[in-house]
Design a protein around this motif. Structure first.
Motif, short mmCIF file in Angstrom:
data_model
loop_
_atom_site.label_atom_id
_atom_site.label_comp_id
_atom_site.label_asym_id
_atom_site.label_seq_id
_atom_site.Cartn_x
_atom_site.Cartn_y
_atom_site.Cartn_z
N ALA A 185 28.95 179.70 -20.89
CA ALA A 185 28.72 180.41 -19.63
C ALA A 185 27.28 180.26 -19.15
O ALA A 185 27.01 180.39 -17.96
CB ALA A 185 29.07 181.89 -19.79
N VAL A 186 26.37 179.99 -20.08
CA VAL A 186 24.97 179.82 -19.69
C VAL A 186 24.53 178.36 -19.83
O VAL A 186 23.34 178.06 -19.83
CB VAL A 186 24.05 180.73 -20.53
N GLY A 187 25.50 177.45 -20.00
CA GLY A 187 25.19 176.03 -20.04
C GLY A 187 24.58 175.56 -21.33
O GLY A 187 23.83 174.57 -21.34
N ARG A 188 24.90 176.19 -22.44
CA ARG A 188 24.36 175.78 -23.73
C ARG A 188 25.50 175.41 -24.66
O ARG A 188 26.61 175.93 -24.54
CB ARG A 188 23.51 176.89 -24.37
N ALA A 189 25.22 174.55 -25.63
CA ALA A 189 26.22 174.15 -26.61
C ALA A 189 26.08 175.02 -27.85
O ALA A 189 24.97 175.43 -28.20
CB ALA A 189 26.05 172.68 -26.99
N PRO A 190 27.18 175.32 -28.53
CA PRO A 190 27.08 176.12 -29.75
C PRO A 190 26.35 175.37 -30.84
O PRO A 190 26.27 174.13 -30.81
CB PRO A 190 28.55 176.36 -30.12
N PRO A 191 25.76 176.06 -31.82
CA PRO A 191 25.03 175.39 -32.90
C PRO A 191 25.94 174.42 -33.64
O PRO A 191 27.09 174.71 -33.93
CB PRO A 191 24.60 176.56 -33.80
N GLY A 192 25.41 173.22 -33.93
CA GLY A 192 26.17 172.22 -34.66
C GLY A 192 27.02 171.32 -33.79
O GLY A 192 27.62 170.37 -34.29
N ALA A 193 27.10 171.59 -32.49
CA ALA A 193 27.90 170.74 -31.60
C ALA A 193 27.16 169.44 -31.35
O ALA A 193 25.94 169.41 -31.29
CB ALA A 193 28.16 171.46 -30.29
N PRO A 194 27.90 168.29 -31.21
CA PRO A 194 27.22 167.02 -30.94
C PRO A 194 26.54 167.02 -29.58
O PRO A 194 26.97 167.69 -28.64
CB PRO A 194 28.37 166.01 -30.99
N ALA A 195 25.46 166.26 -29.49
CA ALA A 195 24.72 166.18 -28.22
C ALA A 195 25.57 165.47 -27.17
O ALA A 195 26.31 164.54 -27.48
CB ALA A 195 23.41 165.43 -28.43
N PRO A 196 25.52 165.89 -25.92
CA PRO A 196 26.32 165.23 -24.87
C PRO A 196 25.86 163.80 -24.64
O PRO A 196 24.68 163.48 -24.76
CB PRO A 196 26.08 166.11 -23.64
N ALA A 197 26.82 162.89 -24.31
CA ALA A 197 26.50 161.49 -24.06
C ALA A 197 25.77 161.36 -22.73
O ALA A 197 25.98 162.16 -21.82
CB ALA A 197 27.78 160.66 -24.03
N PRO A 198 24.88 160.37 -22.59
CA PRO A 198 24.16 160.19 -21.32
C PRO A 198 25.13 159.81 -20.22
O PRO A 198 26.14 159.13 -20.46
CB PRO A 198 23.18 159.07 -21.62
#
Length: 247
Positions: A185-198
């Motif tokens: 909801a605030v545009g953040r990924a949960p801890p341990g989630a993979p980084a988004p692809a470019p």
């Protein structure tokens, strides 16, 4: 005849002892109920049992007395109590002399450091850290995590610090989903989630013709033959005169 008298005496003694025993049990039951009804804390839960008297706390009127562990219904419980009640707010002991409960301040003092550490963990740990505490091998740590997450508005889905392991895992998974929803909801990924692809290149930039190369920079003029010479020397003056005489 003597045998009959002996039997009568034995029956009488047995009857008296039985009556005394029953009276003692009945009196003890009434006494314990009176002590329980006199407990000073009315909210929350309590566990009352028999224990040895603590001379420094309630004296030595009798070798045995009652102890009570009190757990607040709402508010902090940071002291370690019995395994089946978990964290508690205080311990009390019954005084036969005063016919009243006496709060065991030494019980709280012995655990002051551990209680402060639990309070800091519940206040300062991030949500992900508190969720990790729900999976701790320590029942007390699991309770700290559960209480703190509940204070932060999480639905624990029936999580119990002393519950079945499989039920705890299901509750923890549900709480993790709630954390992921909050972060999304605030545009953040949960801890341990993979980084988004470019992001891929746009179609406009992919089909555009390459830009023309920039023209080369103009060459620098050759250095003057007078550069680096003394401006007052004869050679310099002669060279300047020849340059002025040129058409």
């Amino acid at each position: 005849m003597p045998l009959l008298i002996f039997r009568l005496i034995r029956w009488a003694v047995t009857g008296v002892l039985g009556s005394v025993l029953l009276a003692g049990l009945g009196g003890g039951l009434l006494y314990s109920r009176y002590a329980a009804s006199s407990f000073p804390e009315k909210d929350g839960t309590r566990k009352i049992s028999v224990c040895g008297s603590t001379a420094e706390l309630t004296g030595r009127t009798l070798p045995l007395t009652f102890e009570a562990y009190w757990k607040r219904a709402s508010g902090p419980n940071w002291l370690a109590g019995p395994d089946d009640i978990g964290l508690v707010a205080a311990r009390y002991e019954w005084s036969h002399e005063k016919l009243a409960w006496v709060r065991d301040e030494a019980f709280a003092a012995r655990q002051a450091g551990d209680a402060a550490a639990r309070e800091r963990a519940g206040r300062d740990k991030p949500d992900s850290g508190l969720i990790a505490m729900l999976e701790s091998a320590s029942a007390l740590d699991r309770e700290v995590g559960a209480v703190s997450l509940g204070d932060r508005g999480y639905d624990l889905k029936g999580f119990r610090f002393d519950g079945d392991a499989s039920e705890r895992r299901r509750s923890v998974a549900a709480v993790r989903d709630q954390l992921a929803a909050r972060l999304a909801a605030v545009g953040r990924a949960p801890p341990g989630a993979p980084a988004p692809a470019p992001p891929p290149p746009s179609s406009s930039s992919a089909g555009a013709a390459p830009s023309a190369p920039s023209p080369p920079a103009a060459a620098a003029p050759p250095p003057s033959p007078l550069e680096g010479l003394d401006p007052l020397s004869d050679a310099v003056r002669r060279q300047r005169e020849r340059e002025r005489e040129k058409p």
